[in-house]
Design an enzyme around this catalytic site. Sequence first.
Site, mmCIF file in Angstrom:
data_model
loop_
_atom_site.group_PDB
_atom_site.id
_atom_site.type_symbol
_atom_site.label_atom_id
_atom_site.label_comp_id
_atom_site.label_asym_id
_atom_site.label_seq_id
_atom_site.Cartn_x
_atom_site.Cartn_y
_atom_site.Cartn_z
ATOM 1 N N GLU A 22 2.776 -4.080 2.227
ATOM 2 C CA GLU A 22 2.027 -3.061 2.059
ATOM 3 C C GLU A 22 2.703 -2.196 0.756
ATOM 4 O OE1 GLU A 22 0.663 0.728 4.635
ATOM 5 O OE2 GLU A 22 0.351 -1.093 5.501
ATOM 6 N N HIS A 67 -2.175 3.789 -0.316
ATOM 7 C CA HIS A 67 -1.588 2.473 0.149
ATOM 8 C C HIS A 67 -2.420 1.511 0.309
ATOM 9 C CE1 HIS A 67 -2.973 4.122 3.991
ATOM 10 N NE2 HIS A 67 -2.806 2.970 4.604
ATOM 11 N N HIS A 69 -3.763 -2.152 2.180
ATOM 12 C CA HIS A 69 -4.069 -2.860 3.440
ATOM 13 C C HIS A 69 -4.236 -4.386 2.988
ATOM 14 C CE1 HIS A 69 -5.678 0.319 6.249
ATOM 15 N NE2 HIS A 69 -4.245 0.692 6.074
ATOM 16 N N ASP A 80 -2.833 6.312 9.838
ATOM 17 C CA ASP A 80 -3.305 6.938 8.431
ATOM 18 C C ASP A 80 -4.063 8.152 8.476
ATOM 19 O OD1 ASP A 80 -2.326 4.530 7.427
ATOM 20 O OD2 ASP A 80 -4.383 3.460 7.380
HETATM 21 ZN ZN LIG Z 1 -3.063 2.172 6.427
#
Ligand SMILES: [Zn+2]
Length: 128
Positions: A22, A67, A69, A80
């Site tokens: 990630e 970010h 996924h 989150d």
């Molecule tokens: Zn996330």
Amino acid sequence: MKIARDTLKFIIEVSKSSAPKEFAGMLSSDGDIITEVVIVPGTESSDESAVMQLFMLPNIHTIGTVHSHPSGNLNPSSADLELFDKKGRYHIIVGSPFTLSSWRCYNNKGETVKLEVVDYEFEEEENG
Ligand SMILES: [Zn+2]
């Protein structure tokens, strides 16, 4: 709110090259246009650890987070949502297959918000 096209492309590219790990970073803006990504060093592969890394950043002037996924699920996790509430007003999640349409922006409540993609002139160093 808006985002510079080149910044969005950079986010998508770096998310793609980080996969299956990630990618996480912080967003900063020039006026109402998101133009910069501050990359969080040492981002780990799981969603939760990426979030932890963001929590540990010093209070630099940022307006939100980004970010990825790698799973392709663009919905924010409960971790989150906690992060969104603490770290600014605009939060981007990029998912597989990492194209210009596989991302979403949320506000600090986790509601989808529209980010307009615009052309932005980045200042360049002049030669000589
Ligand atoms: Zn996330």
